[in-house]
Design a protein around this motif. Structure first.
Motif, PDB file in Angstrom:
ATOM      1  N   THR A 276       0.752  -0.965  -0.159  1.00 50.28           N
ATOM      2  CA  THR A 276      -0.093   0.018   0.261  1.00 50.28           C
ATOM      3  C   THR A 276       0.786   0.991  -0.064  1.00 50.28           C
ATOM      4  O   THR A 276       2.050   1.113   0.149  1.00 50.28           O
ATOM      5  N   GLU A 277       0.244   2.340   0.011  1.00 44.12           N
ATOM      6  CA  GLU A 277       1.124   3.566   0.010  1.00 44.12           C
ATOM      7  C   GLU A 277       2.163   3.774   1.420  1.00 44.12           C
ATOM      8  O   GLU A 277       2.787   4.459   1.131  1.00 44.12           O
ATOM      9  N   ARG A 278       1.498   2.964   2.543  1.00 42.01           N
ATOM     10  CA  ARG A 278       2.412   3.026   3.601  1.00 42.01           C
ATOM     11  C   ARG A 278       2.940   1.822   4.167  1.00 42.01           C
ATOM     12  O   ARG A 278       3.897   1.836   4.962  1.00 42.01           O
ATOM     13  N   LEU A 279       2.528   0.688   3.484  1.00 37.53           N
ATOM     14  CA  LEU A 279       3.126  -0.517   3.897  1.00 37.53           C
ATOM     15  C   LEU A 279       4.077  -1.269   2.794  1.00 37.53           C
ATOM     16  O   LEU A 279       3.629  -1.475   1.772  1.00 37.53           O
ATOM     17  N   ARG A 280       5.272  -1.759   3.286  1.00 42.38           N
ATOM     18  CA  ARG A 280       6.445  -2.263   2.245  1.00 42.38           C
ATOM     19  C   ARG A 280       6.939  -3.431   2.727  1.00 42.38           C
ATOM     20  O   ARG A 280       7.049  -3.522   3.955  1.00 42.38           O
ATOM     21  N   GLN A 320       7.519  -3.156   6.896  1.00 42.74           N
ATOM     22  CA  GLN A 320       7.885  -1.700   7.346  1.00 42.74           C
ATOM     23  C   GLN A 320       6.490  -0.913   7.080  1.00 42.74           C
ATOM     24  O   GLN A 320       5.997  -0.826   5.728  1.00 42.74           O
ATOM     25  N   TYR A 321       5.734  -0.091   8.231  1.00 44.93           N
ATOM     26  CA  TYR A 321       4.929   0.484   7.988  1.00 44.93           C
ATOM     27  C   TYR A 321       5.249   2.159   8.231  1.00 44.93           C
ATOM     28  O   TYR A 321       5.755   2.462   9.317  1.00 44.93           O
ATOM     29  N   THR A 322       4.849   2.994   7.443  1.00 38.48           N
ATOM     30  CA  THR A 322       5.118   4.656   7.241  1.00 38.48           C
ATOM     31  C   THR A 322       4.170   5.380   7.500  1.00 38.48           C
ATOM     32  O   THR A 322       3.189   4.900   6.435  1.00 38.48           O
ATOM     33  N   ARG A 323       3.918   6.299   8.396  1.00 42.73           N
ATOM     34  CA  ARG A 323       2.986   7.296   8.270  1.00 42.73           C
ATOM     35  C   ARG A 323       3.436   8.699   8.979  1.00 42.73           C
ATOM     36  O   ARG A 323       4.186   8.614   9.606  1.00 42.73           O
ATOM     37  N   ASP A 329       7.550  12.213   8.979  1.00 42.16           N
ATOM     38  CA  ASP A 329       7.526  10.671   8.665  1.00 42.16           C
ATOM     39  C   ASP A 329       7.698   9.994   9.801  1.00 42.16           C
ATOM     40  O   ASP A 329       8.798  10.253  10.572  1.00 42.16           O
ATOM     41  N   PHE A 331       8.039   5.759  11.259  1.00 46.47           N
ATOM     42  CA  PHE A 331       7.751   4.029  10.849  1.00 46.47           C
ATOM     43  C   PHE A 331       7.717   3.251  11.978  1.00 46.47           C
ATOM     44  O   PHE A 331       8.489   3.608  12.942  1.00 46.47           O
TER      45      PHE A 331
END
Length: 421
Positions: A276-280, A320-323, A329, A331
Motif C-alpha cells: 500500500t502507500e504506507r506498507l512495504r 515496514q509501515y510508514t505514516r 514521517d 515508521f
C-alpha cells in the motif's frame, strides 16, 4: 585478551601492531554519448608492519615457563623472555586494470575488463618461546603474479528489465607459512611432504559464471532481482593442524595448505514490494550447494563432501509501515532473518570434533523511528528480540585451549539520535 593453556592456566597476551600503509591509484575514463566506453588505471600499495605478540608482565609467568618446559625436549633451556613473537612484515603490490565496453544497440551491450597485479611479500620473525630457540631468525617470502579477466553481456528490452550473463575470475594471494620447531613438529612436517618446512601457499582462484535479471513491475511498486551462479574454486587454501597427520601428535601448530578444488552453485532472490502507500515488504532467499571436488586425506577432505561453515539456506523478510506523525514521517519495522545448518568440522579437520552445531537459527529485529525536525531524527530498536542463541563458528584444539565458540550477538536494545548540519 584472556586465553587458556591446557584449559587450566590463565594468561593474558597482547599484540602490539605498528602498520604503515601507502596507497596510490590513477585512472582515466571515457566520457561522451558514443557506443564505446573505456577505463584504465594503475594501482600501487606498500604496507610495512611491525608487531610484537607476548605475555603481559602481570601474567603468571612462572607457571607459563613450567608449562613450556614440559612441551620441549628434555634439557632445552626456557628463556627468561617468553615473548612469543617479534616480526616485520612487508607487502608491495603493483597492478594495472582496464575495461572496454560497447553498446551494439539500445538493448544489447557487452564489456570486457581485466586486472593484472604483481605482489611481493616478506616476513622477518624472531620467536622467543622455548620451542623456537634453535631456529634463529626466520626469513620467509612470497610472490604472486596474477591476471584476472571478466566478461559481461547485458540485454535491456525496456527501462524496467535488465537481463545479464557474467563470467569473472578472482583470486586470493598466497600465505607465508612460518618456520616451525623440528622438535615437536618434525615428523608431522615430513608426513605433510615438507621436511624442510611448509612453503608459502599458491594463490587460490575462482571462476564465477552467473545468469541474472533485475525486473520492476506495476509502475515500479514491485522489484525482483534473481541470479543463478556456478563457482569453480581451484587450489583452495585452508588451515590444517599438523597433529591431524599423526595420531597422538603433540604438535599443535597450524599451517596453511592448498587442499584441492571445490565448487559452489545456487540461486539468490530479492523482492521488494509496496503493498500500500504506507506498507512495504522486503524479502530475500538464497540456496547454496557447496562441495569439495578433490580428495585431500591429510585434511580430512573427500570428493563430494560438503564445504564446512557454508549455510545451505538463508532467508529474510522485513515489513515496514510508514505514516505521518505531526506532519513528519514515522515508521515501524519488523525483520526476521534465518540462517540454515552449516557443515561442521574439527579444528584440525580430522581428530577434534566441534563442540556444538553451527547455524540453524532465526532472529527478530524491531525498529521504531520518527523525524522530529528537518535536521533531527531518532530511532528505538531491539535486535535479536527473543535472545536467540546462534553459533557461527566453533573449534576444539583437543585440550591445549578451552573450546572456542563464536555466537551471534545476544538481545540488544537501544536508541539512536541523528542530527544533520
Amino acid at each position: 585478551v584472556y586465553t587458556g593453556v591446557a584449559a587450566t592456566l590463565p594468561l593474558r597476551a597482547v599484540r602490539d601492531d605498528e602498520p604503515q600503509t601507502f596507497i596510490q591509484e590513477v585512472r582515466l575514463a571515457s566520457k561522451g554519448d558514443g557506443p564505446w566506453r573505456w577505463l584504465g588505471g594503475l594501482y600501487y600499495q606498500q604496507i610495512d608492519q611491525d608487531f610484537e605478540l607476548g605475555f603481559v608482565e602481570d601474567s603468571p609467568v612462572q607457571l607459563a615457563r613450567s608449562l613450556i618446559s614440559r612441551l620441549v625436549p628434555p634439557g632445552t633451556p626456557v628463556p627468561a623472555d617468553i615473548t612469543r613473537q617479534v616480526a616485520t612484515f612487508e607487502d608491495e603490490q603493483v597492478a594495472a586494470f582496464g575495461e572496454l565496453g560497447y553498446e551494439f544497440t539500445p538493448e544489447w551491450s557487452a564489456a570486457a575488463s581485466f586486472r593484472w597485479f604483481t605482489l611481493d611479500q616478506s616476513a622477518d620473525v624472531v620467536e622467543n618461546v622455548a620451542q623456537f630457540q634453535n631456529l634463529g631468525p626466520q626469513q620467509r617470502s612470497n610472490s604472486d603474479d596474477v591476471f584476472t579477466p571478466k566478461v559481461n553481456v547485458s540485454y535491456r528490452p525496456s527501462e524496467d528489465q535488465l537481463w545479464y550473463a557474467t563470467a569473472a575470475n578472482g583470486f586470493r594471494t598466497g600465505v607465508i607459512n612460518p618456520d616451525l620447531p623440528p622438535g615437536p613438529c618434525g615428523r608431522e612436517l615430513a608426513a605433510a611432504g615438507f621436511p624442510q618446512g611448509a612453503p608459502s601457499t599458491e594463490p587460490d582462484t575462482v571462476w564465477n559464471y552467473e545468469l541474472g535479471a533485475k525486473l520492476e513491475f506495476l509502475d515500479d511498486r514491485v522489484s525482483l532481482n534473481a541470479a543463478a551462479y556456478h563457482i569453480r574454486w581451484s587450489d583452495m587454501q585452508a588451515q590444517v593442524n599438523l597433529n591431524a597427520l599423526i595420531p597422538g601428535s603433540a604438535c599443535q601448530f597450524p599451517v596453511q595448505l592448498n587442499v584441492g578444488d571445490a565448487r559452489s552453485q545456487g540461486i539468490e532472490l530479492e523482492l521488494a514490494a509496496l503493498l500500500t502507500e504506507r506498507l512495504r515488504v522486503d524479502a530475500a532467499f538464497a540456496y547454496t550447494d557447496a562441495e569439495y571436488r578433490t580428495d585431500y586425506p591429510a585434511a580430512g577432505i573427500a570428493k563430494g563432501q560438503a564445504v564446512e561453515n557454508v549455510p545451505e539456506t538463508q532467508a529474510f523478510v522485513g515489513l515496514q509501515y510508514t505514516r505521518p506523525l505531526r506532519g513528519r514521517d514515522a515508521f515501524a519495522r519488523v525483520e526476521v532473518a534465518y540462517v540454515g545448518d552449516k557443515e561442521k568440522k574439527g579444528f584440525d579437520f580430522v581428530s577434534q570434533p566441534q563442540p556444538v552445531g553451527l547455524g540453524d537459527y532465526a532472529t527478530v529485529n524491531l525498529r521504531f523511528g520518527w523525524r522530529f525536525t528537518d535536521a533531527v531524527a531518532g530511532e528505538l530498536w531491539a535486535n535479536n528480540l527473543f535472545d536467540e542463541y546462534g553459533v557461527t563458528y566453533a573449534a576444539d584444539s583437543g585440550g591445549l585451549t578451552p573450546p572456542t565458540v563464536y555466537t551471534i550477538r545476544p538481545r540488544s536494545v537501544g536508541a539512536t539520535l541523528r542530527v544533520g548540519f
